[in-house]
Motif scaffolding. Structure first.
Motif, short mmCIF file in Angstrom:
data_model
loop_
_atom_site.label_atom_id
_atom_site.label_comp_id
_atom_site.label_asym_id
_atom_site.label_seq_id
_atom_site.Cartn_x
_atom_site.Cartn_y
_atom_site.Cartn_z
N SER A 143 -12.04 -12.45 4.21
CA SER A 143 -11.68 -13.47 5.19
C SER A 143 -12.71 -13.53 6.32
CB SER A 143 -10.30 -13.18 5.77
OG SER A 143 -9.31 -13.14 4.76
N ASN A 144 -13.17 -12.36 6.71
CA ASN A 144 -14.19 -12.30 7.77
C ASN A 144 -15.50 -12.92 7.30
OD1 ASN A 144 -14.54 -11.06 10.55
ND2 ASN A 144 -16.32 -10.19 9.53
N ASP A 145 -15.85 -12.69 6.04
CA ASP A 145 -17.07 -13.27 5.49
C ASP A 145 -17.00 -14.80 5.48
OD1 ASP A 145 -18.07 -10.75 5.09
OD2 ASP A 145 -17.53 -10.66 2.96
N ILE A 146 -15.82 -15.33 5.17
CA ILE A 146 -15.64 -16.79 5.20
C ILE A 146 -15.85 -17.31 6.62
CG2 ILE A 146 -13.98 -18.65 4.89
CD1 ILE A 146 -12.76 -17.03 2.61
N SER A 147 -15.33 -16.58 7.61
CA SER A 147 -15.50 -16.99 9.01
C SER A 147 -16.96 -16.96 9.42
CB SER A 147 -14.69 -16.06 9.91
OG SER A 147 -13.31 -16.12 9.61
N LEU A 148 -17.71 -15.99 8.89
CA LEU A 148 -19.13 -15.89 9.21
C LEU A 148 -19.93 -17.07 8.69
CD1 LEU A 148 -19.85 -12.10 8.60
CD2 LEU A 148 -20.06 -13.32 10.77
N ALA A 149 -19.37 -17.79 7.71
CA ALA A 149 -20.07 -18.95 7.16
C ALA A 149 -20.13 -20.11 8.16
CB ALA A 149 -19.39 -19.42 5.88
N PHE A 150 -19.31 -20.02 9.22
CA PHE A 150 -19.31 -21.06 10.25
C PHE A 150 -19.93 -20.49 11.52
CE2 PHE A 150 -15.88 -22.09 7.35
CZ PHE A 150 -16.02 -23.45 7.17
N PRO A 151 -21.19 -20.79 11.79
CA PRO A 151 -21.83 -20.28 13.01
C PRO A 151 -21.06 -20.72 14.26
CG PRO A 151 -23.45 -21.25 11.52
CD PRO A 151 -22.09 -21.60 10.98
N ALA A 152 -21.17 -19.92 15.30
CA ALA A 152 -20.42 -20.20 16.53
C ALA A 152 -20.78 -21.56 17.11
CB ALA A 152 -20.69 -19.09 17.56
N LEU A 153 -22.05 -21.92 17.07
CA LEU A 153 -22.47 -23.20 17.63
C LEU A 153 -21.89 -24.36 16.83
CD1 LEU A 153 -24.13 -24.64 19.76
CD2 LEU A 153 -26.12 -24.49 18.24
N LEU A 154 -21.89 -24.24 15.50
CA LEU A 154 -21.30 -25.28 14.66
C LEU A 154 -19.81 -25.40 14.92
CD1 LEU A 154 -21.41 -27.34 12.36
CD2 LEU A 154 -21.19 -25.43 10.74
N LEU A 155 -19.14 -24.26 15.06
CA LEU A 155 -17.71 -24.27 15.34
C LEU A 155 -17.43 -24.94 16.68
CD1 LEU A 155 -15.02 -23.27 14.13
CD2 LEU A 155 -15.26 -21.21 15.52
N ALA A 156 -18.30 -24.69 17.68
CA ALA A 156 -18.13 -25.32 18.99
C ALA A 156 -18.29 -26.83 18.90
CB ALA A 156 -19.13 -24.73 19.98
N VAL B 163 -25.76 -8.50 23.29
CA VAL B 163 -26.49 -9.46 22.46
C VAL B 163 -25.70 -10.77 22.35
CG1 VAL B 163 -27.41 -9.91 20.16
CG2 VAL B 163 -27.67 -7.64 21.19
N SER B 164 -24.39 -10.66 22.14
CA SER B 164 -23.55 -11.85 22.01
C SER B 164 -23.51 -12.65 23.30
CB SER B 164 -22.13 -11.44 21.61
OG SER B 164 -22.11 -10.80 20.35
N PHE B 165 -23.62 -11.97 24.43
CA PHE B 165 -23.62 -12.66 25.72
C PHE B 165 -24.83 -13.59 25.80
CE2 PHE B 165 -23.09 -13.61 30.03
CZ PHE B 165 -21.93 -13.04 30.53
N GLY B 166 -26.00 -13.07 25.43
CA GLY B 166 -27.19 -13.90 25.45
C GLY B 166 -27.08 -15.08 24.51
N ILE B 167 -26.50 -14.86 23.34
CA ILE B 167 -26.31 -15.96 22.38
C ILE B 167 -25.37 -17.01 22.95
CG2 ILE B 167 -25.38 -16.54 20.11
CD1 ILE B 167 -26.33 -13.80 19.15
N ALA B 168 -24.31 -16.57 23.64
CA ALA B 168 -23.35 -17.50 24.23
C ALA B 168 -24.00 -18.34 25.32
CB ALA B 168 -22.15 -16.74 24.79
N VAL B 169 -24.86 -17.73 26.13
CA VAL B 169 -25.55 -18.48 27.18
C VAL B 169 -26.44 -19.55 26.56
CG1 VAL B 169 -27.33 -18.31 28.98
CG2 VAL B 169 -25.50 -16.61 28.87
N LEU B 170 -27.17 -19.18 25.51
CA LEU B 170 -28.04 -20.13 24.83
C LEU B 170 -27.22 -21.24 24.15
CD1 LEU B 170 -30.98 -20.78 24.10
CD2 LEU B 170 -30.69 -19.36 22.06
N ALA B 171 -26.10 -20.86 23.55
CA ALA B 171 -25.25 -21.85 22.87
C ALA B 171 -24.65 -22.83 23.87
CB ALA B 171 -24.15 -21.14 22.09
N GLU B 172 -24.23 -22.33 25.04
CA GLU B 172 -23.66 -23.22 26.05
C GLU B 172 -24.71 -24.23 26.52
OE1 GLU B 172 -22.85 -25.10 29.65
OE2 GLU B 172 -24.38 -23.53 29.54
N ALA B 173 -25.94 -23.76 26.69
CA ALA B 173 -27.02 -24.67 27.10
C ALA B 173 -27.25 -25.74 26.03
CB ALA B 173 -28.30 -23.88 27.35
N ALA B 174 -27.22 -25.32 24.76
CA ALA B 174 -27.42 -26.28 23.67
C ALA B 174 -26.28 -27.30 23.62
CB ALA B 174 -27.52 -25.53 22.34
#
Length: 286
Positions: free
Chosen positions: A121-134, A209-220
């Protein structure tokens, strides 16, 4: 005197390298935090106002970084934008940890069919990147800061689950955990008393590491119009507003770009430094 073979890393050398990286990250993050704190009480100009008599002014004594197409002071907007970046990062990482860590610990403590089912189930969730999900969440529930934070948090949770499961499986083989299970201690007790404290270092690294990714994703997302709505200042929104004036006032893109780079680089360096401190593979010969 004991000779050290050429090419053999030492604890001292690793410590110096990791310490420098850690401090570099802390300094950069400190700049972002300082900007967010200062802007909560003071900015040179109102970052949300529109001033038609100050449109596209170059950097100068009055406006240190110039003004944008709405006459807003760029320096004030950069300061206030730090608040949004830190807020999104904090909430998104918090949601990811709350959802992912217990999931991973439960899976790691129950090897077999339950673990396999949870990890698939977790692997299926990983198929959807956080930015795409947003982006999907923004299309369904409407764009906004709250939507972005929740979507990024849910999208990042599987990474925390993988880290928590891996660490849990290592800890479960330890003698003190086996003794606790033999004495009849509950799974909740073992998880809270023995597992969570021992994998906290790994989780802190992942959080950084996830914090930095979240900052970049929010900017995008803000750049795409799916993040923080105007007139609230956002570094990604500033990039979007400036793209139409690239050849007229190119510095309008440079300043928010630098701010994003400082924040993301800071959290990545912090993660690398913390990994040097917490990863047992980095703790080499004394």
């Amino acid at each position: 005197m004991t000779a050290i073979k050429p090419g053999t890393p030492t604890r001292r050398a690793a410590g110096h390298s990791g310490g420098a990286t850690l401090w570099a990250g802390l300094v950069l993050i400190g700049l972002v935090v300082l900007a967010a704190v200062v802007s909560a009480f003071w900015t040179p100009f109102d970052p949300e106002g529109v001033f038609s008599d100050s449109i596209l002014r170059p950097p100068g004594a009055e406006h240190l970084l110039g003004t944008d197409s709405f006459g807003r002071d760029v320096f004030s907007s950069i300061l206030r934008g730090a608040q949004i970046s830190l807020l999104v990062g904090t909430v998104a990482v918090g949601i990811a940890a709350v959802l992912g860590v217990p999931f991973g610990i439960v899976a790691g403590m129950n090897p077999g069919r339950l673990d396999q089912f949870m990890m698939r189930s977790n692997d299926i969730s990983l198929a959807f990147p956080a930015l795409l999900l947003a982006i999907i969440f923004g299309a369904i529930f409407g764009a906004g800061t709250v939507t972005a934070m929740v979507a990024l948090g849910i999208g990042t949770a599987p990474a925390f689950a993988l880290i928590a499961r891996s660490g849990t499986m290592q800890i479960m083989s330890r003698e003190y955990v086996q003794a606790a299970r033999a004495s009849g201690k509950s799974g909740l007790f073992i998880g809270m008393r023995h597992i969570l404290p021992n994998i906290s270092g790994m989780l802190i690294v992942q959080a950084s590491v996830s914090f930095g990714i979240a900052v970049l994703a929010e900017a995008a997302l803000s750049y795409l119009g799916l993040g923080t709505p105007p007139p609230t200042p956002s570094w990604g929104r500033m990039l979007q507003d400036a793209q139409g004036y690239l050849f007229i006032e190119p510095l309008l893109i440079v300043w928010p770009g630098i701010a994003i780079a400082i924040a993301v680089l800071g959290f990545n360096l912090l993660g690398d430094g913390l990994r040097d401190r917490f990863d047992p593979r980095m703790q080499v010969n004394r």
